[in-house]
Design a protein around this motif. Sequence first.
Motif, PDB file in Angstrom:
ATOM      1  N   UNK A  40      79.506  48.636  51.872  1.00 18.46           N
ATOM      2  CA  UNK A  40      80.064  49.757  52.624  1.00 18.46           C
ATOM      3  C   UNK A  40      79.315  51.064  52.400  1.00 18.46           C
ATOM      4  N   UNK A  41      78.988  51.367  51.142  1.00 18.02           N
ATOM      5  CA  UNK A  41      78.320  52.647  50.863  1.00 18.02           C
ATOM      6  C   UNK A  41      76.950  52.708  51.535  1.00 18.02           C
ATOM      7  N   UNK A  42      76.196  51.609  51.451  1.00 16.25           N
ATOM      8  CA  UNK A  42      74.897  51.561  52.117  1.00 16.25           C
ATOM      9  C   UNK A  42      75.055  51.717  53.622  1.00 16.25           C
ATOM     10  N   UNK A  43      76.108  51.094  54.185  1.00 14.44           N
ATOM     11  CA  UNK A  43      76.367  51.218  55.613  1.00 14.44           C
ATOM     12  C   UNK A  43      76.617  52.672  56.002  1.00 14.44           C
ATOM     13  N   UNK A  44      77.394  53.395  55.173  1.00 13.74           N
ATOM     14  CA  UNK A  44      77.692  54.803  55.472  1.00 13.74           C
ATOM     15  C   UNK A  44      76.439  55.669  55.339  1.00 13.74           C
ATOM     16  N   UNK A  45      75.637  55.403  54.328  1.00 12.13           N
ATOM     17  CA  UNK A  45      74.392  56.177  54.135  1.00 12.13           C
ATOM     18  C   UNK A  45      73.445  55.917  55.306  1.00 12.13           C
ATOM     19  N   UNK A  46      73.325  54.662  55.728  1.00 11.42           N
ATOM     20  CA  UNK A  46      72.463  54.334  56.867  1.00 11.42           C
ATOM     21  C   UNK A  46      72.952  55.046  58.130  1.00 11.42           C
ATOM     22  N   UNK A  47      74.263  55.104  58.314  1.00 13.49           N
ATOM     23  CA  UNK A  47      74.825  55.807  59.477  1.00 13.49           C
ATOM     24  C   UNK A  47      74.415  57.278  59.468  1.00 13.49           C
ATOM     25  N   UNK A  48      74.401  57.903  58.287  1.00 10.25           N
ATOM     26  CA  UNK A  48      73.969  59.297  58.185  1.00 10.25           C
ATOM     27  C   UNK A  48      72.494  59.436  58.553  1.00 10.25           C
ATOM     28  N   UNK A  99      63.676  53.075  45.925  1.00  7.51           N
ATOM     29  CA  UNK A  99      64.496  51.864  45.910  1.00  7.51           C
ATOM     30  C   UNK A  99      65.929  52.269  45.585  1.00  7.51           C
ATOM     31  N   UNK A 100      66.864  51.818  46.424  1.00  9.90           N
ATOM     32  CA  UNK A 100      68.268  52.253  46.328  1.00  9.90           C
ATOM     33  C   UNK A 100      69.169  51.067  46.011  1.00  9.90           C
ATOM     34  N   UNK A 101      69.962  51.192  44.946  1.00 14.21           N
ATOM     35  CA  UNK A 101      71.055  50.263  44.670  1.00 14.21           C
ATOM     36  C   UNK A 101      72.354  51.033  44.852  1.00 14.21           C
ATOM     37  N   UNK A 102      73.033  50.793  45.963  1.00 18.86           N
ATOM     38  CA  UNK A 102      74.248  51.558  46.278  1.00 18.86           C
ATOM     39  C   UNK A 102      75.511  50.786  45.938  1.00 18.86           C
ATOM     40  N   UNK A 103      75.379  49.670  45.208  1.00 19.72           N
ATOM     41  CA  UNK A 103      76.524  48.833  44.845  1.00 19.72           C
ATOM     42  C   UNK A 103      76.773  48.944  43.342  1.00 19.72           C
TER      43      UNK A 103
END
Length: 582
Positions: A422-430, A489-493
């Motif tokens: 979910x967090x990655x999805x929200x960041x991608x949306x931004x 490199x992003x780990x958003x989980x």
Amino acid sequence: MNAPSDELLYSIGICVGAAALLAVVGWRLRQPLILAYLVTGVVIGPVGLKWVTSQASIGTVAEIGLILLLFIIGLEIDVKRLASAGPVVLLTGALQVPICFALGLGFFYAIGVRNVPGNYALLYLAACMSLSSTLVVVKLLYDKHELDTLPGRITLGVLIIQDMWAVLMLAVQPNLLNPNLLPLAFSLWRGALLVVGGLALSKYVLPHLFRAVAKAPELVLVSALAWCFFLAGAASLIGLSREMGALIAGVSLSTFPYNLDVMAKAVSIRDFFVTLFFVALGLQIPIPSLQVVVIALAASAFVIVSRLSVVPILYWFGLGHRASLLPAINLAQVSEFSIVIASLGLMQRPAQIDSSVVTIVIMTFAITSVVSTYMIQSSHYVQRALSNLLKLLRVRDLDSAASAVEKVESRHESVVFLGFFRDASSILHEFERDGDPAEAKDFLRKILVIDFNPTVMRELRHRSISCIYGDIAHADTLRHAGIENAELVVSSITDEILRGTNNLRLLRNIRADCPRAKVMLSSEHIAQALFFYEAGADFVYIPRLHSASQIAGILKKGLVEGFDAVREAEIKHLTLRREVLA
């Protein structure tokens, strides 16, 4: 006070007290409470300490518990949500029970189980072994934070459809001994009549009743229970089981706005009566013969293996090894509903099975519940082992199918997301809505996602975002992904959600494979975030402190200016926070 009352109070007191003690032991050992209640019945009953020798003394109270249990199960079956579950869940659920039932008939026949007059053991064992435990699975997946993952949603959908199959079994049960098709069809017709009548009343009559009593919350519960016992009585009147009526009563109320309130209040009442039901069931368990023990062990092995029948169905939908195997692992136990069905078969007049069949079902439930607890807790390791076996059998995974297109010596993307939730999805949306469309599109071309959710991959490809199917818990995934030139490199989980790895291990793997990359990790805890900074993370995302738009801005700015300033400011800010639950 007369003698029967004294005996009833004595029996209830002994049952509840002993069940509480053994339930604590079971809870400490992370085993289902139902298992503890069954063991309680064995310990205090005729086989054990003989503290309660007459099951009849609590039989009526136990049946009330069974009726309430099925009423609550019905309340949890959301028909509208089930209808919108999608073809994957609907087809898998529709086929799993018939396939396992057919396999069960063949398996139990092969080991010598037969149907004889007065004991339809073969039919009952095949039917009971086709259902899985909602109670066990939901509890374990909830504890693992996996209920809302793709395999978790598929598992939950299949369990709900299994409950619908159980309704059909209950409808057929009263006329099982009659070999003629006409009475059986008539039984199904009566079941359909009860369903249609119950749903019609719940649509046109009950809304007016519940609106009238909604301002008095205690009356909502009383009205719901009255509806439950009304349909239970109606089912008994037309020759069906009272338990089936209670289940349909629950289903008919499941879409009401009051169902959550009813469930919350009825659960406590149910728990008391259900405890007595399973203890009373344990009282009936005799000392098993060697043959019963052998059949129970064989049945347990069969249940675990038979759940692999869902794998080809899910694989056919293109879900890959992981999303196909995990639901099979999650479903590898016998349902508490199976115990109910077997016990009702024993209580039919005349009885349709003997007590040894109920004992086999209970023992199989106990064995598979214990084994399943450890299998689900280690499901990702089990899944990888089975996936490797499938690869040896040349059953390709999604990464194999995509490798020819996606695997290159070195990728051009500079921003890599490890895992996508979910967090990655929200960041991608931004990222998608930041700046003018041309700039946003250009930045999205720089993004690569590595994840093993095929649904996520399909949507990302639809949006023209690069993705690789892979398990980030494997160090080899990063090594072979060609991301050594990545800049970020992003780990958003967070570690609570990650399985098979953690953020610190990801940091070490990233530093080994992408030495020049800046790294963002994630944590729910301030102390852990500070530890990640000490370990070398360039930024640590704390979901409860940072918004998605804030993180998107930090990442974009960090790619251009570096993370030194924001890193220093964040460490200072976190060090000064003195939260109660940091």
